[in-house]
Design an enzyme around this catalytic site. Structure first.
Site, PDB file in Angstrom:
ATOM      1  N   ASN A  25       0.861  -1.289   0.274  1.00 20.39           N
ATOM      2  CA  ASN A  25      -0.086   0.080  -0.004  1.00 20.39           C
ATOM      3  C   ASN A  25       1.233   1.389  -0.033  1.00 20.39           C
ATOM      4  OD1 ASN A  25      -1.915   1.867  -0.062  1.00 20.39           O
ATOM      5  ND2 ASN A  25      -2.134   1.467   2.763  1.00 20.39           N
ATOM      6  N   LYS A  27       0.403   4.000  -0.582  1.00 21.25           N
ATOM      7  CA  LYS A  27      -0.543   5.805   0.337  1.00 21.25           C
ATOM      8  C   LYS A  27      -0.082   6.356  -0.680  1.00 21.25           C
ATOM      9  CE  LYS A  27      -0.064   2.835   4.807  1.00 21.25           C
ATOM     10  NZ  LYS A  27      -0.296   3.569   6.097  1.00 21.25           N
ATOM     11  N   HIS A 117      -9.474   1.168   4.886  1.00 24.86           N
ATOM     12  CA  HIS A 117      -8.190   1.164   5.716  1.00 24.86           C
ATOM     13  C   HIS A 117      -8.696   3.057   6.691  1.00 24.86           C
ATOM     14  CE1 HIS A 117      -4.684   3.097   6.588  1.00 24.86           C
ATOM     15  NE2 HIS A 117      -4.213   1.983   6.066  1.00 24.86           N
ATOM     16  N   GLU A 119      -6.824   5.215   7.503  1.00 30.02           N
ATOM     17  CA  GLU A 119      -6.524   6.463   7.455  1.00 30.02           C
ATOM     18  C   GLU A 119      -7.896   6.998   6.610  1.00 30.02           C
ATOM     19  OE1 GLU A 119      -3.184   5.678   4.975  1.00 30.02           O
ATOM     20  OE2 GLU A 119      -2.284   5.241   6.938  1.00 30.02           O
ATOM     21  N   GLU A 187      -5.625  -4.773  10.864  1.00 28.94           N
ATOM     22  CA  GLU A 187      -4.844  -3.621  10.486  1.00 28.94           C
ATOM     23  C   GLU A 187      -5.105  -3.151  12.100  1.00 28.94           C
ATOM     24  OE1 GLU A 187      -2.877  -2.675   6.987  1.00 28.94           O
ATOM     25  OE2 GLU A 187      -4.284  -0.922   7.000  1.00 28.94           O
ATOM     26  N   GLY A 193       2.077   2.156  10.852  1.00 28.71           N
ATOM     27  CA  GLY A 193       2.606   3.615  10.696  1.00 28.71           C
ATOM     28  C   GLY A 193       4.508   3.741  12.256  1.00 28.71           C
ATOM     29  N   SER A 233       3.588  -2.312  10.409  1.00 24.11           N
ATOM     30  CA  SER A 233       4.725  -1.586  10.779  1.00 24.11           C
ATOM     31  C   SER A 233       5.166  -3.905  10.217  1.00 24.11           C
ATOM     32  CB  SER A 233       4.973  -1.401  12.455  1.00 24.11           C
ATOM     33  OG  SER A 233       4.471  -0.362  12.533  1.00 24.11           O
ATOM     34  N   GLY A 254       2.758  -0.775   4.906  1.00 24.24           N
ATOM     35  CA  GLY A 254       2.928   0.112   3.984  1.00 24.24           C
ATOM     36  C   GLY A 254       4.191   1.195   3.996  1.00 24.24           C
TER      37      GLY A 254
HETATM   38  P1  PGA Z   1       2.792   0.576   8.063  1.00 23.63           P
HETATM   39  O1  PGA Z   1       0.772   0.471   6.799  1.00 23.63           O
HETATM   40  O2  PGA Z   1       3.474  -1.034   6.890  1.00 23.63           O
HETATM   41  O3  PGA Z   1       3.855   1.348   7.413  1.00 23.63           O
HETATM   42  O4  PGA Z   1       2.661   0.320   9.350  1.00 23.63           O
HETATM   43  C1  PGA Z   1       0.734  -0.530   6.665  1.00 23.63           C
HETATM   44  C2  PGA Z   1      -0.897   0.176   6.252  1.00 23.63           C
HETATM   45  O5  PGA Z   1      -1.571   1.205   6.694  1.00 23.63           O
HETATM   46  O6  PGA Z   1      -1.443  -0.258   5.435  1.00 23.63           O
END
Ligand code: PGA
Length: 275
Positions: A25, A27, A117, A119, A187, A193, A233, A254
């Site tokens: 992903n 983003k 997601h 976000e 998630e 993140g 992460s 991500g």
């Molecule tokens: P991350 O994000 O691997 O940077 O923690 C995962 C995601 O938001 O899909």
């Protein structure tokens, strides 16, 4: 005499094999030129490693503006990397300024669409109904929604890990046809993140609870074939520990999906699975 003792045990159904999915992903990162360069390098790296895409599926989820360029590259070079989008409109067409429809994405050979997601749930106020309608729009157009579910740190404290993801999945399923193919991404919001991933045991506990929802709502066949990814992460050092869990079938990555070598190593997790 006990007949059962003399009868041979009934044959066990073979365990269902789910092809793991490693999904990047991106983003809001990479313009279309960077996207082309990245996918080219990724394909070279995986080719050097003799990656078997049939054994571990690899997908990238670029921003909308990159999709056409990446599609052209994948098709010209016959690269078996799957293409995904990060969002979709719940509507088919019409006066929805700024939105992108499922049929437009389908035309670009998009196979997967991330919906729900955190976000978007958090930053754009998307509720379970919107997420369900977006998942339906993706499925109706012949694509596979990657339905993201996960609890916040406060949810975790108040309800434990599984309650909110279970509730979010149950709500999304009410909008989907019984035979719609879906992927679920667990998630935990606090893990995204943060550099603080869920333990494999916690992720497995939620994965198992989500599969039980599928079993109750959709029956054994759907529960057994649906892939449940872990995200938050994820990195090459930890992916194998999730993949050892019986109810986890891949990763939604991500930050680590933006580094070619790292993402390529994640896709090759079978080479670094340790007992
Ligand atoms: P991350 O994000 O691997 O940077 O923690 C995962 C995601 O938001 O899909």
């Amino acid at each position: 005499m006990n007949d059962a003792a003399t009868q041979p045990a009934p044959p066990q159904a073979p365990p269902v094999k789910r092809t793991p999915l490693i999904a990047g992903n991106w983003k809001m990162n990479f313009d279309h030129l960077q996207a082309i360069a990245f996918v080219q390098k990724l394909a070279w790296s995986l080719k050097d490693a003799q990656h078997n895409y049939g054994e571990v599926e690899v997908a990238v989820f670029p921003p909308f503006t990159d999709l056409r360029s990446v599609q052209t590259l994948l098709s010209a070079d016959k690269l078996p990397v799957a293409l995904g989008a990060q969002d979709v409109s719940p509507h088919e067409s019409g006066a929805y300024t700024g939105d992108v429809s499922a049929s437009m994405l389908k035309k670009l050979d998009t196979r997967y669409i991330i919906v729900g997601h955190s976000e978007r749930r958090g930053g754009h106020g998307e509720n379970d109904e919107t997420v369900g309608l977006k998942a339906r729009a993706a499925a109706n157009a012949g694509m596979v929604p990657v339905i993201c579910v996960g609890e916040t740190a406060a949810d975790l404290e108040e309800h434990g890990a599984a309650a909110i993801p279970v509730q979010q999945l149950t709500a999304a399923l009410t909008h989907l046809a019984a035979d719609a193919e879906i992927v679920i991404a667990y998630e935990p919001v606090w893990a995204i993140g943060s550099g603080d991933p869920a333990t494999p045991e916690q992720a497995e506990e939620v994965g198992r609870a989500l599969r039980e929802v599928l079993r109750a709502e959709r029956g054994d066949a759907v529960a057994d074939r649906t892939r449940i990814l872990y995200g938050g992460s994820g990195a090459s050092q930890n992916v194998a520990s999730y993949m050892k869990q019986p109810n986890l079938d891949g990763a939604l990555v991500g930050g680590a999906s933006l580094k070619v070598d790292e993402f390529s190593r994640i896709a090759q997790f079978t080479k670094h699975v340790t007992v």
